[in-house]
Structures are given as structure tokens and as C-alpha cells.
Write a protein that holds these residues in place. Sequence first.
Motif, PDB file in Angstrom:
ATOM      1  N   MET A  80      37.878  36.800  38.032  1.00  0.00           N
ATOM      2  CA  MET A  80      36.694  37.651  37.894  1.00  0.00           C
ATOM      3  C   MET A  80      37.045  39.114  38.142  1.00  0.00           C
ATOM      4  O   MET A  80      37.766  39.441  39.071  1.00  0.00           O
ATOM      5  N   PHE A  82      35.129  42.478  39.092  1.00  0.00           N
ATOM      6  CA  PHE A  82      33.824  42.871  39.606  1.00  0.00           C
ATOM      7  C   PHE A  82      33.441  44.260  39.105  1.00  0.00           C
ATOM      8  O   PHE A  82      34.298  45.074  38.749  1.00  0.00           O
ATOM      9  N   HIS A  84      32.403  46.893  40.638  1.00  0.00           N
ATOM     10  CA  HIS A  84      33.065  47.994  41.355  1.00  0.00           C
ATOM     11  C   HIS A  84      34.502  47.607  41.716  1.00  0.00           C
ATOM     12  O   HIS A  84      35.059  48.120  42.671  1.00  0.00           O
ATOM     13  N   ALA A  86      36.134  45.698  43.514  1.00  0.00           N
ATOM     14  CA  ALA A  86      36.390  44.945  44.746  1.00  0.00           C
ATOM     15  C   ALA A  86      37.877  44.808  45.031  1.00  0.00           C
ATOM     16  O   ALA A  86      38.345  43.735  45.424  1.00  0.00           O
ATOM     17  N   LEU A  87      38.627  45.881  44.847  1.00  0.00           N
ATOM     18  CA  LEU A  87      40.044  45.850  45.229  1.00  0.00           C
ATOM     19  C   LEU A  87      40.116  45.890  46.753  1.00  0.00           C
ATOM     20  O   LEU A  87      39.330  46.590  47.387  1.00  0.00           O
ATOM     21  N   PHE A  88      41.051  45.138  47.342  1.00  0.00           N
ATOM     22  CA  PHE A  88      41.154  45.112  48.798  1.00  0.00           C
ATOM     23  C   PHE A  88      41.753  46.430  49.286  1.00  0.00           C
ATOM     24  O   PHE A  88      42.911  46.733  48.975  1.00  0.00           O
ATOM     25  N   PRO A  89      40.980  47.206  50.062  1.00  0.00           N
ATOM     26  CA  PRO A  89      41.466  48.540  50.428  1.00  0.00           C
ATOM     27  C   PRO A  89      42.635  48.516  51.403  1.00  0.00           C
ATOM     28  O   PRO A  89      43.331  49.516  51.546  1.00  0.00           O
TER      29      PRO A  89
END
Lengths: 329, 539
Positions: A80, A82, A84, A86-89
Motif C-alpha cells: 500500500m 499511503f 501522505h 507514511a514513511l518511517f521518519p
Amino acid sequence: MTPFVLLAGVHKQWSPTVSVGPLSLELQRGEIVALLGPSGSGKTTVLRLLAGFEAPDAGRLVVDGEDVTLLPPARRRCGMVFQHYALFPHLDVGENVAFGLKGSGHEGVVLRKVAEVLALVGLAGFERRKVQELSGGQQQRVALARALAPEPRVLLLDEPLSNLDPTLRERTRRELGTLIKRVGITTLFVTHEQEEAFDLGDRVAVLNEGRLEQLGAADELYERPASLFVATFVGRANVVRGGGSGTARALGARDGEVLVVRPERLRFADAGLPGMVRERRYTGAAAFYQVETEHGERLEVLAGPEAARVGDRVYLEPVRVLTFPEERA
Amino acid sequence: MSSRLARPGFTLLLAWLVLYPVVIVVVDSVRGDAVATFVSRRGEWGVLWASVWISLASVALAAVIGVPLAFLFEWLEFPGRKTLGSLIALPAVLPPFVGVLAFLFLYGESGFVARAVQAVLRLRGPPWRLQGAGAILLVHAYSMYVYFYLLTRAGLAKLDASMLEAAQALGAGRWQTLRRVTLPLLRPSLAGAALLVFMTALGSFSAPYVFGGGFRVMTTQIVATKLNGELPLAMVETVALALVAAVGLALLRRTEGEEILAALGKGEAPRRRPIRRASVRTLATTAGWLLALLLLLPHLTLALVSLVPYGSWTTETLPPVLSFVNYQRLLGEPERLRPLVNSLWMAAASTLGAIALALAAGALARGRRADRWRGPIESLVALPWALPGTVFAIALTTTFSVRAPLALRWVLVGTVFLLPLAYLVRNLPITGRAVLAGYRQLDAALAEAAASLGAGRWATFRRVTLPLLRPALAAGGSLAFVAALGDFVTSIVLYTYDNRPISIEIMSSLRLNELGVAAGFGVILMVVSALVLGLGVRR
């Protein structure tokens, strides 16, 4: 042909007045289907039901012959992207892409796969970059690479282009289309932009108030809309309601009918429905004219830029009129 | 445990931990004739009133100091502004008990200032006695103005400059703008600070205990009543104090003005104005440094006193001998080291417990099925904050002095476990607030992204949620640790010989007139607190 993805009678009740479905949808292997509809029409819910983030109250979800209705998201193998991203910061680009590859082999295998997928999205060598340092377009490609890395069965995209500025959006759309075709993955994506849906989708599913209004190729939706909603939501349209309206009668409507005429299907002619040009909106190759009929209704006409001037008395001739029963309006 | 049972189960656990003891105290207090005794004794009402007016006066004093300072440091630019701005926030990060001790050594009747005045004026006795309501208010103002200072600064930083410009464009002068726009917009910050100061002052124990003398407030009265063996009356007093806290909380909450908070933070804050006149600029800087010195003096005093060997300082203005002998004794004698070790393990254990509960609360107050449980869970986590420490101390003593497993009560009084449990309960709002805020900032799509990539619930928690919550955990954890390490108010009610913490040891050193040892403990407490907080807020 057995569908690769099947949503059969899927229903989700949010509140006594808000629900999605019952809705059935089939995707063939390798097909790209766009979910198009206004906000609140249930597009994202359909996507989230398939991803497993929402549980349906009724119905069945099948992917590649496997019933996934009761499977948790982690075991559905649906990649999926997303809205925005939703990359892990707290992870860099490489770690983000490798997230779904954990436990899939030696470190070397994982690194090779990460490099391969990054190269696929045109970000070769970006492994150690911080995600916050990337541009919007690059973040979108990392999100896509991350979703594709574990080789999912289905790719789900939630308004994948909505976060990009308009100039970047068109280029990214083309690249995205090419990439999905190259990977050959079955894809379902959500959008509220008609152009995006027509451009990317092999077929487009139009949703309204939680229901599937029509599923078909772009030209089919435009030329043969199944409902008044599709006719007006897809493309521009003049809507003339019957029931005593002079304009409607002049265009051939009967009582209880609603007429839809696209602006390019109305022509200036020597005889026909009389009216006066009230506004002219110049767009370059053509112009939109607002014509007020004798009965006080306004119709939009698409014609050559020099076809008429404001204040001209004109006659309109419809080329093709779509008719819908009033009660479905 | 399935997630269907996890939320109700966890809510019940929290209720047992933070609500049940209070309910037991309330129920026990109305039995017997203690209520009648409380109502009929005029002294009790006087003490309750003293708690209320001391708290209100503390709010006023703290505001008078803190608000102008906030304007000065947020709106004006002068040399040294940044350094001074953080220095004067320092009292906030030190345990209140250490502040009280430092005040004693500086302004107390045998403190440096009193000795200096005595020497200069050649008086025969100390020029004053630091005692009574005035002394308590002085300490409160010193340690609590920081709430007004920090919150007002935060509010000013969020202010939208265009709103002030709009007022000016509409013809309002500087003073009118301040009165009609700036201050009303700051209402949430001011109300928040007032609430913090009121609750802290109401629950304050160290200052009234050390400086009160014959003047009693409810917190010290409760402990005295309990020491007199009148536990039922102590319970009634506890309930009375809790009621005052609840009423204060409810009244102050109503003035917060959340609608203003929502409207703030959409524009850019006003730019700082440099002070143009050189003389005024120098004056501002000098005054700033003097203020910082005044605020840091108590702690410097503490450090100095810790170097005074026992019995070496009698009538001189300044101590004649300085050495590290007190520290050698503190760290070398196992009996002296014991309180330090006790405080460290109890603070660590209670902090870990509070973090674990906060994490569980955060995880369970989120998600699709959480709607019904979010309110109860968040309220229970915040409840200990709304009640003074003494209330919880008495509540826990009462609840865990009876063995009745069916009523979920066991005997913990007299064991080493009750005090860390009390620290845990008191720390829950601190860690809870930090972790819940951390959870709220987490994008829900991140967990979904992890799930769509094949990570199960536990893997998502470990690989995504926990690393992202780390700053919140560190901040909440370090604040909780420091609060537990320096606690005095619950410790004095619940400690046993085997787990006596630093604060209790400091009190007994003071009683034995071992001022250097007491100050040494104070310095250690201060240094450890500063280190832990420094680590906690580092990004």
C-alpha cells in the motif's frame, strides 16, 4: 475468467446513515482499476477493506483464489502507498524499503533487493538518505519502492499524486503508469481526479455515497454513463430537468425525464433552441459559451473561439442527448 | 489477552491503582465520628482556609514575577537574553525539597544572608526568623514563578503578530492592544499556569513543613494528625483537601479557553524588539544577570554548605573550613549510602512501572475499538495529578494496611514496596501525559504501513511505535525519575527504615544539626536530577 481480486457483496456500516456497499468488484490479474468519486463516497474505505485496515460487516474478499476476509493486514500481501506516504521518519530510505523484507533472507539478499527496487523507481544509490531530506516526488517513489519490495500480490494506492504540486503531478502520473505496467502488478487506486483515473486506470469504478455506480473503461463512462450521477460527475454536462420546462421540451424530453447534454454536443445552428450568449470563457483552442434560453435556463456550449460573441442571439442544436429517469436523479 | 478484554482489564487495573485507594479513604472517613470532630474543631477549618489562601497568594505572587519576565525575554532583544532566559527557568527542574533546603541555608536564621546582616549591623541575635506564612510564600514564589514564566513565554511564542497589527491598524495603542488583545489571547497559558501553581501550592509539603513553624496548612496537618495516631481524622482531612483540589481544578479548568488555543499558532509570532538605548540595554542585561544570580544563589549556597565539616562553622559569617569530608562520609559509610541507593532503585523501579503503564494506556486508548475506553483510561492516568501527594499517601496507607484479597487489598504497610508503588502512582500522570502526547503525534498510517508490509502487532510496536515514542519516553521518564528521587511528601508518610529515601535522611541530618551532610545529600540530588533531565531532553 476467474478474477484475481474479488470483492463480493462487501458492506461496511459506519453509522445508521453512513455506510459503504454492498459492493462487488472484480479485478483481473495485472489490471489497473481506479476508484473515482467525490469525497465521502467511500473510495478509501474500499481500499482499506481490501488492505485489511477495516473489517467488513458482510461480504467476502478474495485475492488470487484465497479468501482474505478474516486475515490481518500483515498477512494479506497487499502493498500500500499511503496518501501522505507514511514513511518511517526514524529509518533512512534503505531501511524503509527493507522494512517488509525482514526475515526474507540474508542481509546481502535484502540489500540487493533494496537496491533493485530503488533502481526501479529511479532512486538508485539513495539508501542512506534521510526521508525528511527528500522532495515530495522522491518520497512518493520511496513509498512505492517500499510497497513493491516484498513483492505483494496487489498494489493499493491511496490518492498517490494528491500531495504533489500540479507541475510534478502529470510527469509523476506518467512515470507511475509506466512503472506499474512494467511490474505487471494488479493495482487498485483511489483518486478524485477524473483525468488521473482515465489516464492510469484500465477501468474506472465510479463510487457515490458508498455504492458502485458504474465500472468500465473511460470512454464507456463518458459516452454511456449508467446513471445521472456518472453522467454529471464524469466530464462536463448540462442537466435539464423535464416536467414542464420549456427548454427540456424543446430538447425532446418527456415528463419524468432528465436530459444531459455535454457542452461539445450542443452546436450553434441556423435554427433550433433560441437563446442569447451571456458569457464567453476563452480557453485557447476553443471557448465555453453560456447561453441563456428563452425559458431562462443557462446551457454551456463548447465551440470554436470565434463561434459567437456576448450578446449574440443564437440557435442551439443538440447532437446527442442522454436521458435518465427523474427518480434516479 | 485478546484485545476485547485488554481495554476493560487495563481500565480496571488503573482504577484499582489510582481510584480505589481514594474511594476507600472517602468511605472510611465518613464512618465513625471523625467527620463530626473535623467539623466541630475550629482549628481544622482554619488550616483548610490557610491551604486555600496560601495557594491563591502563591498564584498571585508567581504571576507577578513570572509574567513580566516572560514578556521581557520573549519580546525584547538584549545581550545575554538566551542564556539568561534558560537560567531563570532552572528552579523548575530541581526537586522542591532541595529548593527548600537551599533557602534554609541562605535566608534561614542561621543562613548566609542573616549572618551577614547580623555582622554588618552588629546585632546580638539573628535579624529575622524565616518562619510562618510569609516564609512559605517566599519559597513558593521562588519555585513556582517558573510555571508562569515558561507557559507565558510559550503562549507569546505562539501569538499571531498579525492579530496585534490588526488591533493597531484599528487604532488601539500599545497599552490597549496588550489589554484587549494580547492578554485575552494569553488566557489559556495564564490559566494553565495558574492551575499548575494552585495545585502545586495546595499539595506543597516541604516548605510548610520546614518553614511553617506554628503555621499549619492541610498537608502538614494531615501528617501531624496521623503521627498523633488519629488516623480517622487524618482521613477526613485528606478528603477535605482532595475536595478543595477538585473544586480548584474544576474552577480553573473553566477559565482555560480552549477555543483560543485552537485559534492560536496559525501565524508568525511578533519579532523581538532590540532595546535601542545603550544605557537601557546595559541595565536590562545587568538586571538579568543579577536576577539569575539571585535565583541560583540558593543552590550555590547548598554546594558551599556541603563542604563545611561538622561543627567547624559556629558564629562566623562565612565558614572557616571547607573540605570534601561530608562527601567521603556519604559515599564511604554504608549506612549513609543506603538512602541514596534506596532512592535510586525506588525511583528507577517506579519510573519503569509508570512508563509501562503509560505505554499500555497509549496503545489501548487508540485504535478503532478504543472510543469507549479512551475517556476512562486518560482520566485515570491523569487523576493522581489532580490530588495532592499527601492524599495519595494516606489513601495507599489506608488501603494496603488490611488483608482482604477478595476486596483486592493486601498488607503492604511496613514493607519496602508501598513507597515505590506510591511513587509509581504519583508518576503516572507525568509519563502518561508524555506518552499519550507522543502517541497523538504518531501518524496512524505508520502502523498501517508496517502492517501492510507484513509486520504483526508486536513487530510494529517494537520496530515503529517504540522508536518513534523514544523522545516522549525519555522526557516523561526523566521527569518522573527526578520527581520520585526528590520526593518528600509521600515518603514521610510511607517510608520504612529499610527503604528510607534521601529526603528523609536529609531531614534527620538537619535534626542532628549535620548541616554539611544534609547539604551534601541535597547536592547529590541536584546533580543527579540535572544529569537525568539533561539526558532526558537531549534529542
